[in-house]
Design a protein around this motif. Structure first.
Motif, PDB file in Angstrom:
ATOM      1  N   LYS A   4       0.827  -1.207   0.000  1.00 39.56           N
ATOM      2  CA  LYS A   4       0.000   0.000   0.000  1.00 39.56           C
ATOM      3  C   LYS A   4       0.864   1.260   0.000  1.00 39.56           C
ATOM      4  O   LYS A   4       0.593   2.215  -0.752  1.00 39.56           O
ATOM      5  N   GLU A   5       1.899   1.251   0.812  1.00 38.63           N
ATOM      6  CA  GLU A   5       2.789   2.421   0.849  1.00 38.63           C
ATOM      7  C   GLU A   5       3.484   2.599  -0.489  1.00 38.63           C
ATOM      8  O   GLU A   5       3.625   3.720  -0.989  1.00 38.63           O
ATOM      9  N   TYR A   6       3.901   1.499  -1.089  1.00 40.04           N
ATOM     10  CA  TYR A   6       4.598   1.554  -2.372  1.00 40.04           C
ATOM     11  C   TYR A   6       3.673   2.057  -3.480  1.00 40.04           C
ATOM     12  O   TYR A   6       4.001   2.999  -4.219  1.00 40.04           O
ATOM     13  N   CYS A   7       2.520   1.424  -3.624  1.00 39.92           N
ATOM     14  CA  CYS A   7       1.601   1.795  -4.696  1.00 39.92           C
ATOM     15  C   CYS A   7       1.071   3.216  -4.526  1.00 39.92           C
ATOM     16  O   CYS A   7       0.893   3.946  -5.517  1.00 39.92           O
ATOM     17  N   SER A   8       0.846   3.629  -3.289  1.00 43.70           N
ATOM     18  CA  SER A   8       0.335   4.975  -3.034  1.00 43.70           C
ATOM     19  C   SER A   8       1.354   6.043  -3.394  1.00 43.70           C
ATOM     20  O   SER A   8       0.994   7.191  -3.683  1.00 43.70           O
TER      21      SER A   8
ATOM     22  N   LYS B 118      -1.310   8.231  -7.154  1.00 45.20           N
ATOM     23  CA  LYS B 118      -1.932   9.138  -6.184  1.00 45.20           C
ATOM     24  C   LYS B 118      -3.452   9.027  -6.174  1.00 45.20           C
ATOM     25  O   LYS B 118      -4.098   9.416  -5.199  1.00 45.20           O
ATOM     26  N   ASN B 119      -4.018   8.502  -7.258  1.00 44.59           N
ATOM     27  CA  ASN B 119      -5.473   8.381  -7.338  1.00 44.59           C
ATOM     28  C   ASN B 119      -5.842   7.272  -8.316  1.00 44.59           C
ATOM     29  O   ASN B 119      -4.976   6.718  -9.012  1.00 44.59           O
ATOM     30  N   ASP B 120      -7.125   6.955  -8.374  1.00 44.47           N
ATOM     31  CA  ASP B 120      -7.603   5.878  -9.243  1.00 44.47           C
ATOM     32  C   ASP B 120      -7.367   6.182 -10.714  1.00 44.47           C
ATOM     33  O   ASP B 120      -7.123   5.272 -11.514  1.00 44.47           O
ATOM     34  N   GLU B 121      -7.449   7.452 -11.078  1.00 50.95           N
ATOM     35  CA  GLU B 121      -7.278   7.833 -12.480  1.00 50.95           C
ATOM     36  C   GLU B 121      -5.893   7.445 -12.992  1.00 50.95           C
ATOM     37  O   GLU B 121      -5.734   7.048 -14.148  1.00 50.95           O
ATOM     38  N   MET B 122      -4.882   7.541 -12.140  1.00 51.44           N
ATOM     39  CA  MET B 122      -3.524   7.178 -12.558  1.00 51.44           C
ATOM     40  C   MET B 122      -3.437   5.682 -12.848  1.00 51.44           C
ATOM     41  O   MET B 122      -2.710   5.258 -13.755  1.00 51.44           O
TER      42      MET B 122
ATOM     43  N   MET C 125      -9.041  -3.690 -12.163  1.00 57.76           N
ATOM     44  CA  MET C 125      -7.812  -2.897 -12.180  1.00 57.76           C
ATOM     45  C   MET C 125      -8.091  -1.457 -12.607  1.00 57.76           C
ATOM     46  O   MET C 125      -7.447  -0.887 -13.484  1.00 57.76           O
ATOM     47  N   GLN C 126      -9.084  -0.898 -11.925  1.00 54.38           N
ATOM     48  CA  GLN C 126      -9.455   0.494 -12.174  1.00 54.38           C
ATOM     49  C   GLN C 126      -9.228   1.386 -10.961  1.00 54.38           C
ATOM     50  O   GLN C 126      -9.404   2.597 -11.055  1.00 54.38           O
ATOM     51  N   THR C 127      -8.843   0.805  -9.843  1.00 56.20           N
ATOM     52  CA  THR C 127      -8.662   1.603  -8.625  1.00 56.20           C
ATOM     53  C   THR C 127      -7.351   1.236  -7.944  1.00 56.20           C
ATOM     54  O   THR C 127      -6.790   0.150  -8.150  1.00 56.20           O
ATOM     55  N   CYS C 128      -6.886   2.149  -7.108  1.00 55.40           N
ATOM     56  CA  CYS C 128      -5.686   1.882  -6.311  1.00 55.40           C
ATOM     57  C   CYS C 128      -5.909   0.689  -5.386  1.00 55.40           C
ATOM     58  O   CYS C 128      -5.011  -0.127  -5.173  1.00 55.40           O
ATOM     59  N   GLU C 129      -7.095   0.593  -4.838  1.00 49.51           N
ATOM     60  CA  GLU C 129      -7.408  -0.510  -3.925  1.00 49.51           C
ATOM     61  C   GLU C 129      -7.289  -1.854  -4.628  1.00 49.51           C
ATOM     62  O   GLU C 129      -6.755  -2.820  -4.063  1.00 49.51           O
TER      63      GLU C 129
END
Length: 424
Positions: free
Chosen positions: A212-216, A220-224, A255-259
């Motif tokens: 989570k720390e790495y991907c965040s 920065k947001n789902d659009e990215m 695979m559309q969101t950071c989550e």
């Protein structure tokens, strides 16, 4: 049980088994009964023929009970090797590796994140197909499904669901935990002293915090996530080609969101590292002495009034060995699982990297170091728990501690250590 009818036409003979266990007040499990079942001779529509065996410590009944437990181990050994081990780690991870190498550049952040967890997997699988899972190979020679081994594995793949490979979800599905937002990992174990689950949840949580720390940091947001063409191409190829038989399953993350990216990456790392370690590196300590965990049975349970039953009464050890430990298969099985259970000198364990400067982002280097230190702390807690006499399942009657999810290890046959990848 349709596969049992086919298996029984070979020289291997075994049962479908069920074991009833009682949870004691001290957290240990006591076997109450074992049911052994065979297909009905007139067809599956008539159900199965079953017999129940209960514990005994005296006379021929004691020998019967030992045989019943061995048949359970035969089933468990086959399922372990073909489903839990080969299918759920080696086989399902391979498409992730192939699609990532095709679609993600070496500079892509997700490639950098997952690269250590793909190390040597393709090579290990290629060797496995040459000598282990091939027709007439070691697997077919040493586990009860024999020539139907890969067919069984393929059939079980139909039930494989990617999101359910997350440890908390898996524990809930298997009835070993329930959702509980107040618990530290959002699940509460129904058997608190369950070493694999207790240690595994600590490791799972540490992996997810790191991911989570790495991907965040990079998204920065789902659009990215949505606009990352390489990432989307990787996931598309994985679904449509890598796991093409399941491309239309509704459970696939979009695979559309950071989550979704965080959860999917955590599952991949978990399967490649900790889950594979727990499944693989304890094989020799449990099954190296084959009568302790036989993988093939050559005869059915002896019936009262038969010569086999009389032999069991008079020479129980001889009858046991004739039933479960053919010499060639024993030697092949022992040698194979000894090799599979060893760590090489150049092993890289969870939290370690082959090159210290694997990224130029100082924040991520620090986060990686924090992850490594967190794993060291988990290992110390596991060692402490293994010394707690109240936790009886951590050592068992044989007084051998549960070490399979120790993050680190020395080279060799240690029964501990979590390598980064499925590399053997």
């Amino acid at each position: 049980m349709p596969y049992l009818r086919r298996i029984n036409t070979t020289s291997t003979k075994t049962y479908s088994s069920r074991t009833l266990l009682f949870l004691e007040n001290d957290g240990t499990l006591r076997p109450l009964a074992i049911e052994l079942s065979l297909p009905h001779p007139d067809g599956d529509q008539f159900g199965c023929i079953s017999k129940v065996y209960t514990p005994s410590s005296q006379g021929v009944e004691s020998s019967i009970w030992q045989l019943a437990k061995a048949y359970v181990n035969v089933n468990d050994s086959g399922h372990h090797q073909l489903i839990s081990h080969w299918l759920k780690t080696h086989a399902v991870i391979e498409p992730f590796v192939i699609a990532a190498n095709r679609q993600l550049s070496v500079l892509h952040p997700i490639h950098k994140l997952l690269h250590p967890h793909f190390r040597e997997t393709m090579n290990a699988n290629a060797i496995a197909r040459e000598v282990l899972t091939n027709a007439g190979g070691i697997i077919e020679e040493t586990v009860f499904p024999a020539k139907f081994s890969m067919e069984w594995s393929s059939v079980m793949y139909k039930n494989w669901v990617f999101p359910e490979q997350a440890l908390p979800v898996d524990l809930i599905k298997r009835g070993m935990a329930v959702e509980d937002p107040k618990s530290s990992h959002s699940v509460r174990l129904l058997i608190e002293d369950y070493p694999y689950a207790a240690d595994g949840l600590e490791i799972w949580s540490a992996i997810k915090i790191w991911v989570k720390e790495y991907c965040s940091f990079y998204y920065k947001n789902d659009e990215m996530v949505q606009n990352d063409s390489e990432l989307q191409s990787w996931w598309k190829e994985l679904r449509e080609e890598g796991h093409g038989d399941k491309k239309d399953e509704p459970w696939w993350p979009k695979m559309q969101t950071c989550e979704e990216l965080i959860e999917s990456s955590t599952i991949i790392i978990w399967l490649s590292s900790a889950y594979h370690a727990a499944i693989n590196y304890g094989q020799y300590s449990i099954g190296g002495y084959v009568p302790n965990r036989p993988s093939i049975s050559l005869h059915f349970m002896p019936e009262e009034g038969t010569p086999e039953y009389e032999e069991l009464k008079t020479y129980p050890d001889k009858a046991f060995l004739k039933t479960f430990t053919p010499q060639l298969q024993t030697l092949l099985g022992m040698a194979s699982i000894e090799i599979l259970s060893r760590h090489p000198i150049d092993e890289l364990y969870l939290g370690q990297r082959g090159t210290p400067e694997w990224t130029t982002d100082a924040n991520m280097l620090q986060a990686s170091e924090d992850f490594r230190k967190k794993l060291e702390g988990i290992e110390k807690r596991i060692i402490k728990m293994n010394k707690d006499e109240k936790l009886k399942n951590r050592v068992g009657p044989a007084k051998i501690p549960y070490t399979l999810l120790y993050p680190s290890s020395e080279p060799g046959l240690t029964g501990k250590g979590i390598p980064n990848s499925v590399n053997i």
